[in-house]
Motif scaffolding. Sequence first.
Motif, PDB file in Angstrom:
ATOM      1  N   LEU A 279       0.663  -1.148  -0.114  1.00  0.00           N
ATOM      2  CA  LEU A 279      -0.010  -0.017  -0.071  1.00  0.00           C
ATOM      3  C   LEU A 279       0.867   1.066  -0.094  1.00  0.00           C
ATOM      4  N   GLY A 280       2.223   1.147  -0.079  1.00  0.00           N
ATOM      5  CA  GLY A 280       3.002   2.428  -0.339  1.00  0.00           C
ATOM      6  C   GLY A 280       2.986   3.271   0.914  1.00  0.00           C
ATOM      7  N   PHE A 281       2.802   2.942   2.172  1.00  0.00           N
ATOM      8  CA  PHE A 281       2.618   3.902   3.296  1.00  0.00           C
ATOM      9  C   PHE A 281       4.062   4.982   3.265  1.00  0.00           C
ATOM     10  N   THR A 282       3.656   5.955   3.584  1.00  0.00           N
ATOM     11  CA  THR A 282       4.749   7.001   3.775  1.00  0.00           C
ATOM     12  C   THR A 282       4.908   7.756   4.814  1.00  0.00           C
ATOM     13  N   TRP A 283       4.081   7.465   5.940  1.00  0.00           N
ATOM     14  CA  TRP A 283       4.233   8.223   7.389  1.00  0.00           C
ATOM     15  C   TRP A 283       3.704   7.209   8.298  1.00  0.00           C
ATOM     16  N   PRO A 284       4.585   7.363   9.434  1.00  0.00           N
ATOM     17  CA  PRO A 284       5.796   7.979   9.959  1.00  0.00           C
ATOM     18  C   PRO A 284       6.858   7.466   9.259  1.00  0.00           C
ATOM     19  N   ARG A 285       7.879   7.838   8.790  1.00  0.00           N
ATOM     20  CA  ARG A 285       9.040   7.337   8.284  1.00  0.00           C
ATOM     21  C   ARG A 285       9.695   6.269   9.405  1.00  0.00           C
ATOM     22  N   SER A 286       9.636   6.749  10.459  1.00  0.00           N
ATOM     23  CA  SER A 286      10.385   5.857  11.772  1.00  0.00           C
ATOM     24  C   SER A 286       9.243   5.812  12.721  1.00  0.00           C
ATOM     25  N   PRO A 287       9.039   4.557  13.273  1.00  0.00           N
ATOM     26  CA  PRO A 287       9.937   3.340  13.027  1.00  0.00           C
ATOM     27  C   PRO A 287       9.506   2.500  11.953  1.00  0.00           C
ATOM     28  N   THR A 304       4.856   4.554 -15.489  1.00  0.00           N
ATOM     29  CA  THR A 304       5.768   3.084 -15.959  1.00  0.00           C
ATOM     30  C   THR A 304       6.237   2.941 -14.457  1.00  0.00           C
ATOM     31  N   SER A 305       6.384   3.844 -13.560  1.00  0.00           N
ATOM     32  CA  SER A 305       6.973   3.317 -12.168  1.00  0.00           C
ATOM     33  C   SER A 305       6.423   4.386 -11.272  1.00  0.00           C
ATOM     34  N   ASN A 306       6.165   3.726  -9.930  1.00  0.00           N
ATOM     35  CA  ASN A 306       5.570   4.724  -8.788  1.00  0.00           C
ATOM     36  C   ASN A 306       6.191   3.854  -7.401  1.00  0.00           C
ATOM     37  N   THR A 307       6.926   4.693  -6.638  1.00  0.00           N
ATOM     38  CA  THR A 307       7.800   4.219  -5.393  1.00  0.00           C
ATOM     39  C   THR A 307       7.934   5.155  -4.469  1.00  0.00           C
ATOM     40  N   ASN A 308       8.301   4.769  -3.315  1.00  0.00           N
ATOM     41  CA  ASN A 308       8.653   5.708  -2.331  1.00  0.00           C
ATOM     42  C   ASN A 308      10.146   5.908  -2.021  1.00  0.00           C
ATOM     43  N   VAL A 309      10.580   6.758  -1.607  1.00  0.00           N
ATOM     44  CA  VAL A 309      12.115   6.822  -1.641  1.00  0.00           C
ATOM     45  C   VAL A 309      12.430   7.678  -0.451  1.00  0.00           C
ATOM     46  N   GLU A 310      13.479   7.579   0.484  1.00  0.00           N
ATOM     47  CA  GLU A 310      14.037   8.377   1.526  1.00  0.00           C
ATOM     48  C   GLU A 310      14.657   9.549   1.137  1.00  0.00           C
ATOM     49  N   ALA A 311      14.461  10.516   1.560  1.00  0.00           N
ATOM     50  CA  ALA A 311      15.186  11.855   1.123  1.00  0.00           C
ATOM     51  C   ALA A 311      15.091  12.736   2.501  1.00  0.00           C
ATOM     52  N   GLY A 312      16.396  13.303   2.773  1.00  0.00           N
ATOM     53  CA  GLY A 312      16.363  14.500   3.789  1.00  0.00           C
ATOM     54  C   GLY A 312      16.118  13.944   5.267  1.00  0.00           C
ATOM     55  N   PRO A 313      15.921  14.878   6.230  1.00  0.00           N
ATOM     56  CA  PRO A 313      15.757  14.405   7.487  1.00  0.00           C
ATOM     57  C   PRO A 313      14.090  14.322   7.742  1.00  0.00           C
ATOM     58  N   SER A 314      13.195  14.364   6.780  1.00  0.00           N
ATOM     59  CA  SER A 314      11.733  14.585   6.915  1.00  0.00           C
ATOM     60  C   SER A 314      11.095  13.140   7.767  1.00  0.00           C
ATOM     61  N   ASP A 315      10.108  13.405   8.311  1.00  0.00           N
ATOM     62  CA  ASP A 315       9.210  12.328   8.863  1.00  0.00           C
ATOM     63  C   ASP A 315       8.421  11.476   7.845  1.00  0.00           C
ATOM     64  N   HIS A 316       8.450  12.130   6.479  1.00  0.00           N
ATOM     65  CA  HIS A 316       7.720  11.577   5.410  1.00  0.00           C
ATOM     66  C   HIS A 316       8.888  11.079   4.367  1.00  0.00           C
ATOM     67  N   LEU A 317       8.368   9.724   3.850  1.00  0.00           N
ATOM     68  CA  LEU A 317       8.913   9.185   2.645  1.00  0.00           C
ATOM     69  C   LEU A 317       8.524  10.134   1.450  1.00  0.00           C
ATOM     70  N   ALA A 318       9.273  10.214   0.668  1.00  0.00           N
ATOM     71  CA  ALA A 318       8.921  10.889  -0.777  1.00  0.00           C
ATOM     72  C   ALA A 318       8.251   9.865  -1.593  1.00  0.00           C
ATOM     73  N   VAL A 319       7.512  10.439  -2.628  1.00  0.00           N
ATOM     74  CA  VAL A 319       7.133   9.448  -3.347  1.00  0.00           C
ATOM     75  C   VAL A 319       7.490  10.017  -4.960  1.00  0.00           C
ATOM     76  N   GLN A 320       7.874   9.225  -5.801  1.00  0.00           N
ATOM     77  CA  GLN A 320       8.486   9.211  -7.113  1.00  0.00           C
ATOM     78  C   GLN A 320       7.897   8.493  -8.158  1.00  0.00           C
ATOM     79  N   THR A 321       7.499   9.215  -9.282  1.00  0.00           N
ATOM     80  CA  THR A 321       6.506   8.355 -10.312  1.00  0.00           C
ATOM     81  C   THR A 321       7.235   8.893 -11.601  1.00  0.00           C
ATOM     82  N   VAL A 322       7.331   8.057 -12.454  1.00  0.00           N
ATOM     83  CA  VAL A 322       7.653   8.161 -13.813  1.00  0.00           C
ATOM     84  C   VAL A 322       6.480   7.891 -14.766  1.00  0.00           C
ATOM     85  N   VAL A 323       6.364   8.958 -15.535  1.00  0.00           N
ATOM     86  CA  VAL A 323       5.059   8.666 -16.515  1.00  0.00           C
ATOM     87  C   VAL A 323       5.751   9.024 -17.923  1.00  0.00           C
ATOM     88  N   ASN A 324       5.149   8.408 -19.191  1.00  0.00           N
ATOM     89  CA  ASN A 324       5.437   8.673 -20.535  1.00  0.00           C
ATOM     90  C   ASN A 324       4.633   9.815 -20.677  1.00  0.00           C
TER      91      ASN A 324
END
Length: 328
Positions: A279-287, A304-324
């Motif tokens: 389900l791609g949960f994004t919050w909270p990043r920790s634990p 074509t792609s949709n995922t979560n990535v870590e970035a910076g000190p935020s408590d949220h994961l980032a979402v990253q999506t690729v489209v044609n």
Amino acid sequence: MSDYSARSRAVKSTQRRRSRAHRFLRFLVIIGALASATLMAFHARVPDFLGLGLLLDNAAPWMGLAVPALLLLAVASRSRTSLVVLLIPVFTWLVIFGPAIVPLSWSAPRTGAATLTLSSQNIKAGTGGAAQSALELAEDGSDVIALQELDAGSAQRVSTTLEDVYPHHFVVGTVGVWSKYPLTNSQPLELGLGWKRALSTQVDAASGSLRLYVIHAASARPNDHVDRDEMLRQLAAVVQADPEENMMAVGDFNATSTDRAFKKISSILDEPNQDDGLLGFTWPRSPFPMMRLDHVLVRGLEVTSNTNVEAGPSDHLAVQTVVNLPGQ
């Protein structure tokens, strides 16, 4: 003879007690199974009295955890009926949430000749990590970066950090977008809040353009989510009235996919599944993430792609999506 009769009565008494205990356990399993299945299926119809509706909406996917607990009771009850009844919440969960956990990679369209990678993150005000998040998302190959919960000075630091590769940007209140491609027809959006925490802009890539909405919805608490609900309602109205065929809406919606307020916008735009499923949960990043508050919604675009990535000190994961890009 009297000793035998006494032992016999004692055995029968024990058996009756065990039988009553088994029947009680079976009753608990049946009630628990029916209750969990009903709440999963109809949580959005429960009145939002004292915030109960909001809590049930957000907890809906987790109600499936009742099944393992009920399974233990079913085994203890020694009842085949209990085991059969447990299939009801299992089947309900699979019907409601199963389609959303299927990996996008199983059915994603082929990557076209021209694509656009967009990343979005709530960078958490007060951490001073906006520029770090932006830089890490840029290093991940993002063409467009949308950030929410910007605080004083952070937008300028992001612009300075990204200016060589992302010369185009537009910032409104706590939200901003930085792009390798020109941004045109950029507008702030109030969405009934009284101040601006959303924007719209046109991303004009050489191979095609798309309309982009970025939102940082008001926070939602059990007894305080009126502003959030109104923002999502008005965003849905704006998007529905927008004639643009190719569109993305991203940001921190402060609402899960099962939230009744989120249905207003998700009924108009589509949310792609995650590359690897779940389900791609994004919050909270920790634990560990427990809710998906950050979303990417699309219309008229192949994801074509949709995922979560870590970035910076935020408590949220980032979402990253690729489209044609359209027209490819």
